[in-house]
Design a protein around this motif. Structure first.
Motif, short mmCIF file in Angstrom:
data_model
loop_
_atom_site.label_atom_id
_atom_site.label_comp_id
_atom_site.label_asym_id
_atom_site.label_seq_id
_atom_site.Cartn_x
_atom_site.Cartn_y
_atom_site.Cartn_z
N ILE A 33 -16.65 -25.72 39.52
CA ILE A 33 -15.24 -26.86 39.22
C ILE A 33 -16.42 -27.79 39.65
O ILE A 33 -16.81 -29.53 39.86
CB ILE A 33 -15.07 -27.11 40.26
N GLY A 34 -17.88 -27.53 39.78
CA GLY A 34 -19.14 -29.18 39.90
C GLY A 34 -18.75 -30.25 39.08
O GLY A 34 -19.26 -31.10 39.58
N ALA A 35 -19.00 -30.07 37.59
CA ALA A 35 -18.61 -31.31 36.94
C ALA A 35 -17.72 -32.29 37.75
O ALA A 35 -17.78 -33.43 37.59
CB ALA A 35 -18.49 -30.58 36.13
N GLU A 36 -16.36 -31.84 38.01
CA GLU A 36 -15.60 -32.14 38.11
C GLU A 36 -15.21 -32.59 39.60
O GLU A 36 -15.77 -34.34 39.88
CB GLU A 36 -13.98 -31.69 38.89
N LYS A 37 -16.44 -32.25 40.63
CA LYS A 37 -17.29 -32.87 41.80
C LYS A 37 -17.71 -34.31 41.35
O LYS A 37 -17.70 -35.41 42.19
CB LYS A 37 -17.56 -31.88 42.58
N LEU A 38 -18.77 -33.86 40.62
CA LEU A 38 -19.56 -35.08 40.58
C LEU A 38 -18.68 -36.38 39.60
O LEU A 38 -19.26 -37.15 40.13
CB LEU A 38 -20.72 -34.63 38.74
N VAL A 70 -16.00 -37.04 40.39
CA VAL A 70 -14.77 -37.72 41.22
C VAL A 70 -15.92 -38.27 42.02
O VAL A 70 -15.74 -39.63 43.14
CB VAL A 70 -13.94 -36.14 41.98
N ALA A 71 -17.03 -37.58 42.48
CA ALA A 71 -17.88 -37.99 43.61
C ALA A 71 -18.38 -39.45 43.29
O ALA A 71 -18.66 -40.79 44.14
CB ALA A 71 -18.79 -37.56 44.41
N SER A 72 -18.69 -40.11 41.64
CA SER A 72 -19.29 -41.62 40.98
C SER A 72 -18.19 -41.76 40.41
O SER A 72 -18.73 -43.24 40.23
CB SER A 72 -20.36 -40.66 40.35
N ASP A 73 -17.21 -41.38 40.18
CA ASP A 73 -15.93 -42.05 40.03
C ASP A 73 -16.58 -42.58 38.66
O ASP A 73 -16.41 -43.88 37.87
CB ASP A 73 -15.66 -43.26 40.63
#
Length: 288
Positions: free
Chosen positions: A211-216, A218-221
């Motif tokens: 889920i790293g791509a989703e986290k990226l 979300v964290a950067s919008d």
């Protein structure tokens, strides 16, 4: 199956280069399918997940087509590097690059979710297609000469490469800078570590996912876009962009990851032979 003259016309490659590439690809096909039986059991097990109780003949035909595609896939990075700019434009065509340009004009960063379907190596040409600064991950190789050559090949058209061990931190930094919109390409269908607790339903199977791509996103919008790939002819691929989320920080948890795997499943189902079936995607999954 298109004949060689039609394929050559579609790809725009010179006849000698096309014939050499086709001959080498065919040789790799014979070695992997007939001599080595390269990862045959893994490929067949994975395709059984896709086809289930359907005919054995369908699975066997898909395996044959997969090995043929694998031969092309091995040759294509070198072919693309050797081809001139005009040929590259025909080898990799983009249906709707204006979708990405819309985000660029809004000064919006993008996380582009690609996969091991079709050809992902051709994406080194993205800086020639869009105005974004393009980033992606790479895995360093221990042999310094080979590593330097691969780095040169993959960055030759403007992509900035981030070592895999530092990818999340480097990609997040790129997506949070304000000087110029960034586009980060993530090959998002990698199998995660066995202790991953995140699952999606993929071809009817409970499947561990990263889920790293989703986290990226979300964290950067950053906007999230799926890259659909279609193999149009030998060595020739077309890419289409689909928006998954423009405001990922407002999306429910796992919504982006679920949407990505739904898109990928539909992409694979159109022509199953072009996904990386020799990768043991469901290793350690009960019942697979």
């Amino acid at each position: 199956m298109k004949n060689k003259s039609t394929q050559q016309s579609l790809t725009g490659i010179s006849k000698p280069l096309f014939l050499i590439a086709a001959a080498l690809s065919s040789l790799i096909y014979l070695l992997t399918s007939q001599v080595m039986k390269y990862r045959y059991k893994v490929i067949k097990k994975n395709l059984f997940v896709l086809f289930g109780s359907e005919s054995e003949k369908k699975i066997v035909n898909t395996i044959k087509n997969y090995y043929q595609h694998l031969g092309d896939l091995v040759i294509e990075p070198f072919l693309y590097y050797l081809a001139g700019p005009r040929s590259r434009k025909k080898l990799a065509t983009y249906t709707n690059p204006e979708l990405l340009e819309g985000f660029y004009k809004k000064n919006k960063h993008v996380v582009l979710l690609a996969s091991h379907y079709g050809n992902w190596e051709y994406l080194i040409n993205l800086p020639k297609v869009v105005n974004f600064q393009v980033y992606t991950a790479y895995t360093p190789i221990s042999n310094e000469r080979i590593n330097a050559w691969i780095l040169k090949m993959r960055s030759s058209l403007g992509v900035k490469l981030i070592p895999k061990r530092n990818f999340y931190r480097g990609a997040l930094s790129a997506l949070k800078q304000h000087e110029n919109p960034s586009l980060v390409v993530v090959i998002a269908d990698q199998r995660p570590a066995m202790d991953s607790k995140h699952f999606v339903n993929f071809f009817g199977q409970k499947t561990r996912v990263q889920i790293g791509a989703e986290k990226l996103a979300v964290a950067s919008d950053s906007a999230v876009v799926y890259l659909e790939c279609t193999k149009k002819a030998r060595f020739h691929y077309d890419y289409t962009f689909h928006v998954i989320s423009e405001k990922p920080s407002e999306a429910p948890p796992m919504d982006i990851t679920d949407a990505y795997y739904n898109r990928l499943e539909s992409n694979i189902a159109k022509d199953p032979a072009h996904w990386l079936w020799s990768h043991d995607r469901w290793k350690g999954t009960p019942g697979v």
